[in-house]
Write an enzyme that holds these catalytic residues in place. Structure first.
Site, PDB file in Angstrom:
ATOM      1  N   ASP A 158       0.879  -1.170   0.000  1.00 45.71           N
ATOM      2  CA  ASP A 158       0.000   0.000   0.000  1.00 45.71           C
ATOM      3  C   ASP A 158       0.920   1.224   0.000  1.00 45.71           C
ATOM      4  O   ASP A 158       1.511   1.574   1.029  1.00 45.71           O
ATOM      5  CB  ASP A 158      -0.890  -0.040   1.245  1.00 45.71           C
ATOM      6  N   CYS A 215      -9.160   6.315   9.787  1.00 47.32           N
ATOM      7  CA  CYS A 215      -9.372   5.016   9.125  1.00 47.32           C
ATOM      8  C   CYS A 215      -8.340   3.981   9.566  1.00 47.32           C
ATOM      9  O   CYS A 215      -7.917   3.129   8.772  1.00 47.32           O
ATOM     10  CB  CYS A 215      -9.373   5.138   7.607  1.00 47.32           C
TER      11      CYS A 215
END
Ligand code: 7TS
Length: 416
Positions: free
Chosen positions: A208, A373
């Site tokens: 990521d 998040c």
């Protein structure tokens, strides 16, 4: 104190002039100080102009028309793919797939590669510092396929526990998926080393790179990453476009994710033949203007120089940690400056993160408050939320001074 203040590396006045939004006032007499680039970055004028030009001059659908406008639009779209391939050192532009964002890129890999390759009992290794977008798609697949999810722990300094990673690799995982840089702790993980270890254990890797590609040079071939994903909007590009890079053989073997126009070679009433990569994964009319805007963002970042951007952010974060740590009652999360990028998440004793952010906003300082998040990471640190200041190429060490002055104002108001 003032004499110890480090100098900015970039020519901040020149850079700020490239970003129209940075010259606005959020209230009369209160200029914006944007410290929320980890959520989304501001856009330079060349990105805004190129999208404006596209709509004014070349708007047409791509890959299907033979008129001048369609040819121009297709060329601009495909040139952007080449720009991005060059930026991340992809061996071929065909290995750059346009998606909507990092989240969609990860879902694509989970639903396409994951469903084709993972079966009951298979192990996926993630880390405790992942953004929800690198957790939930795997949780969904794990529930469907009865997979085992394992997590590399984060230690008190915000670093991954490599002894535990080594033990987890003995489970013969099929996939190791991790963030190259944490959006909360700022930790920069040693991605090349983690990938080498994963490959030795026979696993495929997904990086990521949502917080790394915008901030320091990333070379997919040096890393030897199997999949690497990021979002355009965090790297001075528009929202609505993201990237999935993958190794050629993996992408070629994967089934399509979404079905529809553009992703096919041939369609009959009861069956279809998929197109070759990258088109196999780009069903339907894509975000054409946004892809073109992302190409311009890459041009801009290359012109400023990623090495210089990384160095500027490093000076700022080093100074920010020092200044924030001096404020009584402030705890900054994450490792020392040498192991991190331009993010400082913190809490002020006795004051909720949202209240801190609201008072900072009164001074024109834009930060984010909440769990960013990354709820499991906040659970790990036993905090409900944090306030996060994040830095990019248009920030200066003076922004840190303003942030700290404003935190003192919070302390005064809350008598903390
Ligand atoms: N991965 C990381 C490490 C991120 O920081 C983010 C977004 C994503 C994935 C998801 O990116 P998206 O473009 O698909 O939404 N992070 C944040 C943040 O920290 N605040 O707002 C968005």
């Amino acid at each position: 104190m003032e004499s110890l203040k480090p100098a900015d590396i970039l020519d901040l006045e020149k850079i700020k002039a490239d970003f129209p939004i940075l010259s606005r006032e959020v209230r009369p007499g209160v200029p914006v100080i944007y410290l929320d680039s980890t959520a989304t970055a501001q856009k330079p004028i060349n990105v805004i102009s190129v999208m404006d030009d596209y709509y004014r001059l070349s708007n047409a659908n791509i890959h299907r028309g033979i008129h001048v406008l369609a040819e121009e639009a297709t060329a601009l779209y495909e040139d952007s793919r080449k720009n991005i391939a060059r930026f991340i050192k992809s061996p071929s532009a065909r290995q750059v797939i346009f998606t909507r964002n990092t989240t969609e890129s990860i879902n694509l890999v989970a639903q396409s590669w994951g469903r084709a390759n993972l079966n009951s009992g298979d192990v996926i290794i993630l880390t405790e510092m992942e953004h929800h977008s690198n957790l939930v798609p795997w949780q969904m697949l794990a529930a469907e396929r009865n997979l085992q999810l394992e997590f590399i722990p984060v230690d008190d300094h915000g670093l991954l526990d490599f002894d535990e990673y080594r033990s987890l690799l003995e489970l013969n995982p099929k996939l190791v998926a991790f963030t190259q840089m944490s959006n909360v702790l700022g930790t920069i993980n040693p991605a090349a080393e983690m990938i080498r270890m994963a490959h030795q254990a026979g696993a495929i890797t997904l990086v990521d790179a949502a917080q790394s590609v915008p901030h320091f040079p990333v070379d997919v071939q040096d890393l030897d990453a199997d999949f690497l994903v990021f979002s355009g909007h965090k790297m001075c590009g528009p929202t609505g476009v993201g990237v999935l890079y993958g190794k050629k053989q993996l992408l070629e073997e994967m089934p399509p994710f979404l079905g529809g126009g553009d992703m096919i070679k041939k369609v009959e009433l009861r069956k279809f033949t998929p197109n070759s990569i990258p088109h196999k994964f780009e069903a339907g009319t894509p975000a054409i203007a946004e892809v073109i805007g992302l190409g311009a963002a890459v041009d801009y970042l290359e012109e400023v120089g990623l090495d210089k951007i990384a160095a500027q952010e490093h000076v700022i974060v080093d100074y920010a940690i020092e200044r924030l740590s001096e404020v009584p009652g402030v705890s900054v999360y994450g490792p020392e400056a040498k192991d991190r990028g331009g993010v400082t998440a913190f809490n002020l004793d006795g004051v909720h993160a949202h209240d801190v952010a609201q008072i900072l906003d009164g001074d024109g300082i834009a930060v984010r408050a909440g769990h960013h998040c990354a709820m499991p990471l906040h659970d790990k640190f036993q905090i409900p939320a944090s306030t996060r200041a994040s830095y990019y190429l248009y920030n200066s060490v003076s922004d840190v001074d303003k942030l700290v002055d404003s935190i003192y104002r919070v302390k005064k108001i809350f008598r903390s």
